[in-house]
Structures are given as C-alpha cells and as structure tokens.
Write an enzyme that holds these catalytic residues in place. Structure first.
Site, mmCIF file in Angstrom:
data_model
loop_
_atom_site.group_PDB
_atom_site.id
_atom_site.type_symbol
_atom_site.label_atom_id
_atom_site.label_comp_id
_atom_site.label_asym_id
_atom_site.label_seq_id
_atom_site.Cartn_x
_atom_site.Cartn_y
_atom_site.Cartn_z
ATOM 1 N N GLN A 173 0.847 -1.319 -0.169
ATOM 2 C CA GLN A 173 0.239 0.017 0.107
ATOM 3 C C GLN A 173 0.695 1.107 0.060
ATOM 4 O OE1 GLN A 173 -3.409 -0.242 -0.270
ATOM 5 N NE2 GLN A 173 -3.493 1.929 -0.464
ATOM 6 N N ALA A 194 -5.980 5.166 -0.257
ATOM 7 C CA ALA A 194 -5.835 5.262 0.988
ATOM 8 C C ALA A 194 -4.200 5.355 1.355
ATOM 9 C CB ALA A 194 -6.349 3.992 1.816
ATOM 10 N N SER A 199 -5.525 1.405 4.724
ATOM 11 C CA SER A 199 -6.372 0.522 3.715
ATOM 12 C C SER A 199 -7.290 -0.477 4.301
ATOM 13 C CB SER A 199 -5.618 0.205 2.734
ATOM 14 O OG SER A 199 -6.389 -0.582 1.843
ATOM 15 N N HIS A 201 -8.070 -2.934 2.853
ATOM 16 C CA HIS A 201 -7.462 -4.205 1.835
ATOM 17 C C HIS A 201 -6.200 -4.624 2.923
ATOM 18 C CE1 HIS A 201 -9.528 -4.104 -1.733
ATOM 19 N NE2 HIS A 201 -9.510 -2.873 -1.803
ATOM 20 N N ASP A 208 -12.047 -6.224 -4.004
ATOM 21 C CA ASP A 208 -12.461 -5.365 -5.271
ATOM 22 C C ASP A 208 -12.913 -6.455 -6.279
ATOM 23 O OD1 ASP A 208 -11.831 -3.045 -3.767
ATOM 24 O OD2 ASP A 208 -9.747 -2.859 -4.908
ATOM 25 N N GLU A 258 -17.989 3.440 -3.897
ATOM 26 C CA GLU A 258 -17.002 2.481 -4.708
ATOM 27 C C GLU A 258 -17.897 1.220 -4.926
ATOM 28 O OE1 GLU A 258 -12.443 3.795 -3.255
ATOM 29 O OE2 GLU A 258 -13.145 1.621 -2.950
ATOM 30 N N HIS A 261 -16.131 -2.325 -4.257
ATOM 31 C CA HIS A 261 -15.193 -2.513 -3.120
ATOM 32 C C HIS A 261 -16.232 -3.406 -2.079
ATOM 33 C CE1 HIS A 261 -12.190 -1.600 0.126
ATOM 34 N NE2 HIS A 261 -13.039 -1.608 0.707
HETATM 35 ZN ZN ZN Z 1 -10.660 -1.799 -2.784
#
Ligand code: ZN
Length: 287
Positions: A173, A194, A199, A201, A208, A258, A261
C-alpha cells in the site's frame, strides 16, 4: 455552521465596509491561527494554507473517472478543516487537536496504533481507525471461500466475477500511495488511494470485485451500472459481503461510493447491514 450562516446574513445587509473589515480581521486571525497551529513553522503553515485554498477549488474533471467518484467528500472536509482552523486559535490543546482532520480526511499527526481495532469482535479499518504497520494477516480464508461460493452462483446467472484486488500488505500500500503522490500530488492521491495503514485491504477482508473480460469497469464507478454490478449489490450480503462505501454515506465512511469494493463480515451481519441500509460504521456505532 452557525458561523457560516451569520456571515451570509451579514453579507445580505450590504454593510460593505463593515464586512470588508470583518473579513480582513477574520483572515488575519485565520493566518495567525494556522501559523500557531503549525508550531509557528512558516513552511508548514504555507502548506496548510495551500491545502486549504486548494480545497476550495474542488477538483473534479481533471483526472479521470477514479477522481470523479471520490470528489464529493471534499465539501465536508472543507467545513471541518476551516472550522477547526477558526475555532482552534493558537491553542494546540491535545484533545481537540486529535480530532482535527486534514485535507485528506485523516486525523492530523495520528500515529499508527500498536494493535488493530476490534469493535464487538469486528475488525475496523478506516481513516480514523488505522492498522499497525506490522498487521499482516494475508487474505482471509473465510472471505475467499465465501467469494468463491458467490462467484459460482453468479456464474449461473451469467456473470463471471473475479476479485482483482484483495489483501494488500502495508508495504505494498505504501508503494502504491507513494507512487500516486509522486505522480498526482498528495492532495489528489488522498482522494483515490488510502494512505498506508489506512486501507481496508490490509485486513484481508476487503475484495475489489469485477467481471472477467470487462477490465474497463474494474475499480470504476461504471461497474455499478453493469448487470453484474447490480447482481452483486443485490446478492453479496447472502454470502457475507457488504458494499463498503455506499452512495450518500461518504461523510460516514470517509470514501466516495465504490461500487466494486466489498467487505466480508459474515452472512448474519451482512444481511442485517443490507436490510437496514447502513454502513459498517453505523452498525458498529463509531464516528
Ligand atoms: Zn478496494
């Protein structure tokens, strides 16, 4: 807010000179406040002022679709940023300072924590609750299993779903974010990427999702308009996923809508969140 309304009212009365003096005084106070807030560091203050004024020209169409979908959140941040600068004065009082939000929507000077935040045993990662840099769980196996099950069912309806980005390590990231900052500048980067540690993630629970062979819709708002995107929005909760950043909830989640996401929370919680049409922050009752 109150301050703003008062100002508008006064402006309407047309006492030109009074207002001019008032505005001049306010701007003067603001500059002193900004300078004080930045520890009388002129360079840092200049950056603050630039950030502040940069925000008032809300960027919109200059950087493609990804930026477009992230834009709307800036309004609230302008309010927050300006409000804090005005109210805070030269006082760097600890509690208030902690809640001061910068142009990217992050709490100023916040350090990454030693431990991740669990609320009612639910892992939370957003702009106010970051993760430790050492937190590296990898992709969550239960989330992957649920995704595979969902993808199998989606196939029966003719949609070939894929998760094109799931777990992202802190280091990865950081690489991504730094690259975006170098390319577009920090302010722009903050609207679509992010910062490392922030994030979702990094939890291994964020997926995603897009359609195989339709890469043009990946990480794009257009995915929400596709039949596959609509199927996902209507069915993901049955497999334990929630649309993490819904439309109209930008001020709560800190992110623009989003459509791609999704976050794994388990079937029961996902169904509850879906039926109540709320966000994870609302479900956990965090601000
Ligand atoms: Zn995402």
């Amino acid at each position: 807010m109150k301050r703003k309304n008062k100002y508008v009212k006064k402006k309407k009365t047309g006492k030109g000179l009074t207002i001019t003096l008032l505005v001049t005084a306010l701007v003067g106070c603001g500059l002193v406040a900004i300078l004080g807030f930045n520890g009388w560091d002129v360079e840092k203050s200049t950056q603050s002022v630039q950030t502040f004024f940069g925000l008032s020209h809300a960027p919109s169409e200059q950087a493609g679709s990804k930026l477009d979908v992230e834009d709307g959140k800036t309004d609230e941040q302008i309010e927050k940023t300006s409000g804090d600068v005005t109210e805070q004065g030269g006082d760097a009082g600890s509690e208030r300072r902690e809640m001061t939000v910068d142009a990217g929507g992050y709490i100023i000077d916040q350090q990454l924590p030693e431990e991740p935040t669990y609320i009612n045993q639910v892992l939370l990662a957003n702009k106010k609750y970051p993760l430790p840099s050492t937190f590296a769980p990898g992709e969550d196996p239960a989330a992957r299993e649920a995704f595979d099950k969902m993808a199998a069912e989606a196939k029966l309806s003719g949609f070939n779903l894929t998760a094109f980005s799931t777990y992202r390590s802190f280091e990865y990231q950081k690489t991504l974010y730094d690259r975006y900052v170098e390319r577009d500048g920090k302010e722009a980067a903050d609207t679509y990427s992010a910062r490392p540690g922030y994030s979702e993630h990094q939890t291994g629970l964020a997926f995603d999702i897009g359609e195989v062979n339709f890469e043009k819709h990946w990480a794009s708002s257009s995915f929400g308009e596709t039949e596959a995107g609509k199927w996902l929005a209507a069915n993901a909760h049955r497999f334990g996923f929630i649309l993490r950043y819904p439309e109209g909830k930008e001020d709560i989640t800190g992110y623009m809508h989003e459509s791609w996401h999704y976050r794994y929370v388990g079937v029961e919680m996902a169904t509850d969140i879906y039926n109540r049409d709320i966000t994870l922050e609302e479900y956990l009752d965090v601000k």
